[in-house]
Each structure stands twice: as C-alpha cells, then as structure tokens.
Design a protein around this motif. Structure first.
Motif, PDB file in Angstrom:
ATOM      1  N   ARG A  32       0.830  -1.198   0.000  1.00 45.01           N
ATOM      2  CA  ARG A  32       0.000   0.000   0.000  1.00 45.01           C
ATOM      3  C   ARG A  32       0.874   1.262   0.000  1.00 45.01           C
ATOM      4  O   ARG A  32       0.617   2.210  -0.738  1.00 45.01           O
ATOM      5  CB  ARG A  32      -0.924  -0.003   1.214  1.00 45.01           C
ATOM      6  CG  ARG A  32      -1.961   1.099   1.169  1.00 45.01           C
ATOM      7  CD  ARG A  32      -2.913   1.074   2.354  1.00 45.01           C
ATOM      8  NE  ARG A  32      -3.556  -0.228   2.467  1.00 45.01           N
ATOM      9  CZ  ARG A  32      -3.690  -0.909   3.609  1.00 45.01           C
ATOM     10  NH1 ARG A  32      -3.227  -0.422   4.740  1.00 45.01           N
ATOM     11  NH2 ARG A  32      -4.273  -2.086   3.640  1.00 45.01           N
ATOM     12  N   LEU A  33       1.925   1.243   0.795  1.00 45.10           N
ATOM     13  CA  LEU A  33       2.841   2.371   0.843  1.00 45.10           C
ATOM     14  C   LEU A  33       3.516   2.580  -0.514  1.00 45.10           C
ATOM     15  O   LEU A  33       3.622   3.707  -1.002  1.00 45.10           O
ATOM     16  CB  LEU A  33       3.895   2.156   1.937  1.00 45.10           C
ATOM     17  CG  LEU A  33       4.980   3.231   2.041  1.00 45.10           C
ATOM     18  CD1 LEU A  33       4.361   4.558   2.458  1.00 45.10           C
ATOM     19  CD2 LEU A  33       6.047   2.806   3.030  1.00 45.10           C
ATOM     20  N   ALA A  34       3.962   1.507  -1.141  1.00 43.77           N
ATOM     21  CA  ALA A  34       4.605   1.608  -2.460  1.00 43.77           C
ATOM     22  C   ALA A  34       3.625   2.151  -3.496  1.00 43.77           C
ATOM     23  O   ALA A  34       3.967   3.013  -4.306  1.00 43.77           O
ATOM     24  CB  ALA A  34       5.136   0.245  -2.883  1.00 43.77           C
ATOM     25  N   ARG A  35       2.377   1.657  -3.463  1.00 43.43           N
ATOM     26  CA  ARG A  35       1.358   2.134  -4.405  1.00 43.43           C
ATOM     27  C   ARG A  35       1.084   3.619  -4.206  1.00 43.43           C
ATOM     28  O   ARG A  35       1.075   4.403  -5.154  1.00 43.43           O
ATOM     29  CB  ARG A  35       0.068   1.337  -4.214  1.00 43.43           C
ATOM     30  CG  ARG A  35      -1.043   1.796  -5.179  1.00 43.43           C
ATOM     31  CD  ARG A  35      -2.421   1.420  -4.715  1.00 43.43           C
ATOM     32  NE  ARG A  35      -2.717   2.134  -3.479  1.00 43.43           N
ATOM     33  CZ  ARG A  35      -3.618   1.756  -2.592  1.00 43.43           C
ATOM     34  NH1 ARG A  35      -4.309   0.662  -2.780  1.00 43.43           N
ATOM     35  NH2 ARG A  35      -3.829   2.459  -1.497  1.00 43.43           N
ATOM     36  N   ASN A  36       0.864   4.018  -2.968  1.00 43.95           N
ATOM     37  CA  ASN A  36       0.568   5.422  -2.690  1.00 43.95           C
ATOM     38  C   ASN A  36       1.744   6.324  -3.040  1.00 43.95           C
ATOM     39  O   ASN A  36       1.556   7.437  -3.538  1.00 43.95           O
ATOM     40  CB  ASN A  36       0.166   5.597  -1.230  1.00 43.95           C
ATOM     41  CG  ASN A  36      -1.170   4.966  -0.922  1.00 43.95           C
ATOM     42  OD1 ASN A  36      -1.933   4.641  -1.826  1.00 43.95           O
ATOM     43  ND2 ASN A  36      -1.456   4.766   0.348  1.00 43.95           N
ATOM     44  N   SER A  37       2.940   5.856  -2.813  1.00 47.47           N
ATOM     45  CA  SER A  37       4.131   6.634  -3.181  1.00 47.47           C
ATOM     46  C   SER A  37       4.212   6.801  -4.691  1.00 47.47           C
ATOM     47  O   SER A  37       4.510   7.882  -5.192  1.00 47.47           O
ATOM     48  CB  SER A  37       5.399   5.959  -2.666  1.00 47.47           C
ATOM     49  OG  SER A  37       5.390   5.920  -1.260  1.00 47.47           O
ATOM     50  N   ALA A  38       3.932   5.741  -5.430  1.00 48.31           N
ATOM     51  CA  ALA A  38       3.969   5.808  -6.895  1.00 48.31           C
ATOM     52  C   ALA A  38       2.918   6.777  -7.419  1.00 48.31           C
ATOM     53  O   ALA A  38       3.185   7.569  -8.323  1.00 48.31           O
ATOM     54  CB  ALA A  38       3.772   4.417  -7.494  1.00 48.31           C
ATOM     55  N   GLY A  40       1.627   9.315  -5.768  1.00 46.94           N
ATOM     56  CA  GLY A  40       2.068  10.659  -5.390  1.00 46.94           C
ATOM     57  C   GLY A  40       3.154  11.186  -6.302  1.00 46.94           C
ATOM     58  O   GLY A  40       3.119  12.336  -6.732  1.00 46.94           O
ATOM     59  N   ILE A  41       4.120  10.356  -6.631  1.00 44.22           N
ATOM     60  CA  ILE A  41       5.209  10.777  -7.519  1.00 44.22           C
ATOM     61  C   ILE A  41       4.661  11.102  -8.902  1.00 44.22           C
ATOM     62  O   ILE A  41       5.049  12.088  -9.524  1.00 44.22           O
ATOM     63  CB  ILE A  41       6.301   9.688  -7.577  1.00 44.22           C
ATOM     64  CG1 ILE A  41       7.049   9.646  -6.241  1.00 44.22           C
ATOM     65  CG2 ILE A  41       7.260   9.925  -8.734  1.00 44.22           C
ATOM     66  CD1 ILE A  41       7.967   8.461  -6.072  1.00 44.22           C
ATOM     67  N   THR A  42       3.726  10.298  -9.385  1.00 40.22           N
ATOM     68  CA  THR A  42       3.128  10.543 -10.694  1.00 40.22           C
ATOM     69  C   THR A  42       2.375  11.859 -10.719  1.00 40.22           C
ATOM     70  O   THR A  42       2.519  12.651 -11.654  1.00 40.22           O
ATOM     71  CB  THR A  42       2.175   9.379 -11.065  1.00 40.22           C
ATOM     72  OG1 THR A  42       2.914   8.171 -11.051  1.00 40.22           O
ATOM     73  CG2 THR A  42       1.553   9.588 -12.420  1.00 40.22           C
TER      74      THR A  42
END
Length: 162
Positions: A32-38, A40-42
């Motif tokens: 979930r953290l990796a998905r949300n970070s991706a 956000g970066i996008t």
C-alpha cells in the motif's frame, strides 16, 4: 470493585497489540505504501510538467521579438485582470485554432509588464485590442474591443493574403 481493574488491563493489552502491529509493518502495508508513493510521484511529476509547459508557452506568447520574423502576427494588447480581455483572448485562440501551425504567430502584450505596456504605448492603443502585423512586421489593421471568433477568422485570413 474488582471489575474495573480487569477492564483496564484488557484495554492496556489491546493497546499494546495495536501498537505492536503498527511497529511491525505487514507485507500488505508495504505494498500500500509503495502504491501510494507511486501515485504521489506521478501526480507531482505531472503537475510539475504541466507547470513547466504552461510557463514556457506563456513566455513564448509574450515574446514581442517574434513580430516581423517572416510570419503574420496577431498581437493582443492584454490585461490579465480584465474579463473582457480574457473573453477576447478565448475568441482569438478559437479563431487561431482554425489555422495550420505556422500560418500565424500569436503574441500577447501584457500591459502589466514593462515591455507590454511600452508596446501598447508605442501604438497608442488600450487593452482589449488586437494589432495585426504582416510577415515583415508592418502594422496592417487594428481591431478594438471584444470580437467574435468567426469575425476574427475572416480578419486573419485577410492578413494572411496580404
């Protein structure tokens, strides 16, 4: 009286377990953290890219040195805080969208900038005005006030033919 301490002890144990789960992230939390970070970066990257493009486009539109560089030019004397100027700009862009790229240059002389104000004063025109220049930079026509896109298209065609 013995009931109260028991309930307190249960709450304490539950709190410890909850805190322990937060300290030791599970695989699902990491995903979930990796998905949300991706995401956000996008979003941040897309926003930054749009702002950079928008800034470059605005700088290009306000480059008054483009007048007389081999293409007819439409120069709008513009006040960004004026609603009539904004409507004229929308109509001008709508009319320009009916032409091929490279047929006409669109330039904005922002009267709130030193260069834009000096340009308007040079031709003694107020905001809400379009100046039409031929490919050599010679003033051909002045259009004052709010205009409709169809009327502007006809004027721009005349400018291209001249």
């Amino acid at each position: 009286m013995s009931r109260k301490p028991k309930s307190r002890s249960k709450k304490t144990k539950t709190a410890k377990i909850t805190n322990q789960a937060e300290i030791n992230p599970t695989r699902r939390k990491l995903i979930r953290l990796a998905r949300n970070s991706a995401i956000g970066i996008t979003v941040v990257g897309a926003t930054g890219g749009y702002l950079a493009y928008s800034t470059r486009a605005t700088m290009h539109e306000q480059d008054l040195t483009r007048i007389g560089q081999g293409r007819p030019s439409v120069v709008q004397i513009h006040d960004p805080q004026c609603p009539v100027c904004q409507r004229l700009q929308r109509a001008t862009r709508a009319a320009l969208s009916r032409f091929d790229d490279g047929e006409l240059d669109y330039v904005v002389a922002n009267i709130r900038s030193g260069k834009g104000d000096a340009f308007a004063n040079k031709y003694a025109v107020p905001h809400v005005t379009l100046l039409l220049f031929d490919a050599d930079g010679e003033l051909q026509h002045i259009l004052r006030g709010e205009q409709q896109a169809d009327a502007l298209e006809r004027e721009f065609k005349k400018l291209i033919r001249s």
